[in-house]
Design a protein around this motif. Structure first.
Motif, PDB file in Angstrom:
ATOM      1  N   HIS A  97       7.257  27.991  46.750  1.00  0.00           N
ATOM      2  CA  HIS A  97       8.320  28.958  46.473  1.00  0.00           C
ATOM      3  C   HIS A  97       8.835  29.478  47.802  1.00  0.00           C
ATOM      4  O   HIS A  97       8.138  29.445  48.831  1.00  0.00           O
ATOM      5  CB  HIS A  97       7.808  30.107  45.600  1.00  0.00           C
ATOM      6  CG  HIS A  97       6.962  31.090  46.354  1.00  0.00           C
ATOM      7  ND1 HIS A  97       7.442  32.315  46.785  1.00  0.00           N
ATOM      8  CD2 HIS A  97       5.665  31.030  46.766  1.00  0.00           C
ATOM      9  CE1 HIS A  97       6.474  32.963  47.422  1.00  0.00           C
ATOM     10  NE2 HIS A  97       5.389  32.203  47.414  1.00  0.00           N
ATOM     11  N   GLY A  99      12.078  32.379  49.535  1.00  0.00           N
ATOM     12  CA  GLY A  99      13.247  33.222  49.330  1.00  0.00           C
ATOM     13  C   GLY A  99      13.276  34.359  50.321  1.00  0.00           C
ATOM     14  O   GLY A  99      12.711  34.266  51.412  1.00  0.00           O
ATOM     15  N   ASP A 114      13.677  34.551  44.718  1.00  0.00           N
ATOM     16  CA  ASP A 114      12.613  33.616  45.058  1.00  0.00           C
ATOM     17  C   ASP A 114      12.787  32.339  44.247  1.00  0.00           C
ATOM     18  O   ASP A 114      12.756  32.371  43.016  1.00  0.00           O
ATOM     19  CB  ASP A 114      11.258  34.271  44.753  1.00  0.00           C
ATOM     20  CG  ASP A 114      10.090  33.530  45.362  1.00  0.00           C
ATOM     21  OD1 ASP A 114      10.325  32.553  46.087  1.00  0.00           O
ATOM     22  OD2 ASP A 114       8.938  33.938  45.112  1.00  0.00           O
ATOM     23  N   GLY A 115      12.999  31.206  44.911  1.00  0.00           N
ATOM     24  CA  GLY A 115      13.129  29.926  44.236  1.00  0.00           C
ATOM     25  C   GLY A 115      11.794  29.198  44.136  1.00  0.00           C
ATOM     26  O   GLY A 115      10.901  29.401  44.969  1.00  0.00           O
ATOM     27  N   GLU A 116      11.639  28.352  43.103  1.00  0.00           N
ATOM     28  CA  GLU A 116      10.385  27.629  42.864  1.00  0.00           C
ATOM     29  C   GLU A 116      10.672  26.148  42.654  1.00  0.00           C
ATOM     30  O   GLU A 116      11.685  25.781  42.058  1.00  0.00           O
ATOM     31  CB  GLU A 116       9.674  28.160  41.618  1.00  0.00           C
ATOM     32  CG  GLU A 116       9.398  29.637  41.614  1.00  0.00           C
ATOM     33  CD  GLU A 116       8.951  30.137  40.239  1.00  0.00           C
ATOM     34  OE1 GLU A 116       8.829  29.296  39.312  1.00  0.00           O
ATOM     35  OE2 GLU A 116       8.748  31.346  40.085  1.00  0.00           O
ATOM     36  N   VAL A 137      11.274  23.662  38.058  1.00  0.00           N
ATOM     37  CA  VAL A 137      12.226  24.301  38.960  1.00  0.00           C
ATOM     38  C   VAL A 137      12.561  25.669  38.380  1.00  0.00           C
ATOM     39  O   VAL A 137      12.609  25.848  37.159  1.00  0.00           O
ATOM     40  CB  VAL A 137      13.508  23.443  39.123  1.00  0.00           C
ATOM     41  CG1 VAL A 137      14.221  23.261  37.797  1.00  0.00           C
ATOM     42  CG2 VAL A 137      14.443  24.062  40.159  1.00  0.00           C
ATOM     43  N   VAL A 139      13.862  30.142  39.353  1.00  0.00           N
ATOM     44  CA  VAL A 139      14.255  31.226  40.250  1.00  0.00           C
ATOM     45  C   VAL A 139      13.753  32.527  39.653  1.00  0.00           C
ATOM     46  O   VAL A 139      13.739  32.708  38.434  1.00  0.00           O
ATOM     47  CB  VAL A 139      15.786  31.258  40.446  1.00  0.00           C
ATOM     48  CG1 VAL A 139      16.509  31.535  39.126  1.00  0.00           C
ATOM     49  CG2 VAL A 139      16.181  32.291  41.499  1.00  0.00           C
ATOM     50  N   SER A 152      12.772  36.070  35.443  1.00  0.00           N
ATOM     51  CA  SER A 152      12.765  34.680  35.884  1.00  0.00           C
ATOM     52  C   SER A 152      13.513  33.774  34.911  1.00  0.00           C
ATOM     53  O   SER A 152      13.636  34.056  33.721  1.00  0.00           O
ATOM     54  CB  SER A 152      11.323  34.179  36.034  1.00  0.00           C
ATOM     55  OG  SER A 152      10.632  34.272  34.798  1.00  0.00           O
ATOM     56  N   ARG A 154      13.455  29.455  34.365  1.00  0.00           N
ATOM     57  CA  ARG A 154      12.821  28.229  34.819  1.00  0.00           C
ATOM     58  C   ARG A 154      13.213  27.076  33.901  1.00  0.00           C
ATOM     59  O   ARG A 154      13.606  27.286  32.755  1.00  0.00           O
ATOM     60  CB  ARG A 154      11.299  28.386  34.867  1.00  0.00           C
ATOM     61  CG  ARG A 154      10.849  29.515  35.788  1.00  0.00           C
ATOM     62  CD  ARG A 154       9.336  29.671  35.819  1.00  0.00           C
ATOM     63  NE  ARG A 154       8.945  30.631  36.855  1.00  0.00           N
ATOM     64  CZ  ARG A 154       8.551  31.879  36.617  1.00  0.00           C
ATOM     65  NH1 ARG A 154       8.476  32.314  35.378  1.00  0.00           N
ATOM     66  NH2 ARG A 154       8.234  32.677  37.614  1.00  0.00           N
TER      67      ARG A 154
END
Length: 437
Positions: A97, A99, A114-116, A137, A139, A152, A154
């Motif tokens: 992750h 960000g 925060d991106g994943e 994927v 955020v 979130s 996803r």
């Protein structure tokens, strides 16, 4: 229900307790990393409509530790998630992750994006929906400090099994610490907690809603003041184990019982300071905010001479300078404060920190008398060296000047003047002590 499904609930519960109780164990000032844990609820769409309860753990290396104190952090690191789906299946995800902390120009409430990216595996729902690997994927946006409310979105793209139907997941949760840490906007007050890794600040937790006061403050000013007083509470809480370690080390080198007793009495003062600052922060934030008490650092000196050198230098930096400056800042803050609770806290802190600074001078005198040439040379170099920067720096709070002053916050020029005043007086007195020794 399958044996695997029966194992999932207690496993997730145990992981959730670990997230909320043990993370983070500590947070260094200007920390190069951050650890965050939280619990969340989710709703999944795609192969099957599913309600989820889960835990999320993540770590991040802070990529911009050189940025000024108080500015948002950027970070990158691993994450892991475990979700109990429809009380019958589980989803597990892991990956990276990254960000940054951001700021809302309207409300000035800090938040992060925060991106994943990673891998995920869902266990079987039934014969028609067997277990399946997938590409993960997402955020997440985490709002507020020190407690984060995260929202979130996803997606899971299946990589194995049938049917090949992507899933969308929406969630909301609570975190014990923001994903990229909590930068401090205030100088560290008093004696810091020093470890082999550097200066440590305790994490802060929210224990439930609290009554908000006073009503006249706008939201941005209230949030800034709450953060400043919580920073002070964390610093005061860090001084508790620091004084416990000082008392232990004084006893170990054979210092007079009166010095050990004064160090323990100072510990009690810091307990009261922590409670005072936490109460003010809580009343401003609307949450019962409390720093977590950390253990004292282990004794690490090779022998008595090494202990005397270290204690002498810490007495100079943390006692004579740090606590002397804390007393000076509190006196200047008290002069402009009008809130009754703030005035009571600042008056107590100014008095006690002055006494702690005087204890620092007594410890320094003892170490000089006992440590010989090695201690005198080390202290002499510290006193003769350039003026150190104020601990933690100082960032002015946004808001009306009269409102921030009413709640005990100094302007940068006032904080710098308090430090310069303390440094000049301490250097003069330190030189006299060296001559006498």
């Amino acid at each position: 229900m399958s044996s695997r499904s029966r194992v999932l609930p207690p496993a997730l519960a145990a992981l959730g307790v670990a997230a909320l109780v043990s993370l983070p164990g500590q947070a260094r000032a200007d920390d190069p990393y951050a650890i965050s844990g939280g619990l969340f609820m989710s709703l999944s769409f795609g192969q099957q409509l599913a309600f989820g309860l889960g835990v999320d753990l993540r770590a991040a290396a802070i990529l911009n530790t050189g940025r000024p104190s108080g500015e948002g952090n950027m970070g990158l690191g691993p994450f892991a998630q475990a979700t109990w789906l429809n009380f019958s299946a589980g989803r597990f995800a892991a990956g990276i992750h990254g960000g940054s902390d951001l700021s809302d120009n309207v409300s000035d409430i800090p938040y992060s994006i925060d991106g994943e990216l990673g891998w995920t595996y869902r266990t079987r729902y039934n014969d028609e929906l067997p277990g399946q690997h997938g590409f993960h994927v997402g955020v997440m946006s985490a709002l507020f400090r020190p407690v984060a409310l995260d929202v979130s979105a996803r997606a899971v793209i299946p990589l194995s099994g049938e049917p090949f139907v992507p899933e969308g997941i929406f969630g909301i949760g609570l975190r014990v610490f923001p994903p990229f840490g909590m930068p401090s906007a205030q100088p560290m007050d008093g004696r810091p907690l020093r470890t082999a890794e550097g200066v440590v600040l305790p994490p802060a937790l929210a224990l439930g809603p609290a009554a908000v006061r006073p009503a006249r403050l706008d939201r941005a000013t209230r949030a800034a003041l709450a953060g400043a007083w919580l920073d002070s509470a964390r610093a005061e809480c860090g001084s508790i184990p620091a004084f416990l370690a000082l008392a232990r080390d004084l006893a170990a080198v054979g210092a007079p019982a009166s010095l050990v007793a004064r160090a323990l009495a100072a510990l009690g003062d810091e307990v009261r300071h922590t409670a005072r600052c936490s109460e003010i922060a809580s009343s401003l934030a609307g949450w019962r905010l409390r720093p977590a008490l950390l253990p004292p650092p282990p004794a690490r000196d090779a022998d008595r001479r090494a202990a005397l050198v270290r204690m002498a230098l810490e007495a100079w930096h943390d006692g004579c300078l740090g606590e002397g400056a804390a007393a000076a800042r509190a006196r200047r803050s008290l002069a402009g404060a009008s809130d009754a609770g703030v005035r009571a806290a600042l008056g107590e802190i100014a008095r006690d920190e002055a006494q702690h600074a005087e204890l620092g001078w007594r410890v320094l005198a003892y170490c000089l008398a006992e440590g010989g040439r090695e201690v005198r040379e080390a202290v002499g170099d510290a006193i003769a060296g350039p003026a150190p920067a104020p601990p933690g720096g100082h960032v002015e709070l946004e808001g009306e000047r009269k409102e921030t002053q009413a709640f005990g916050q100094l302007r940068r020029a006032q904080a710098d003047a308090a430090w310069d005043e303390t440094w000049a007086a301490a250097r003069r007195d330190g030189e006299r002590m060296l001559v006498a020794a």
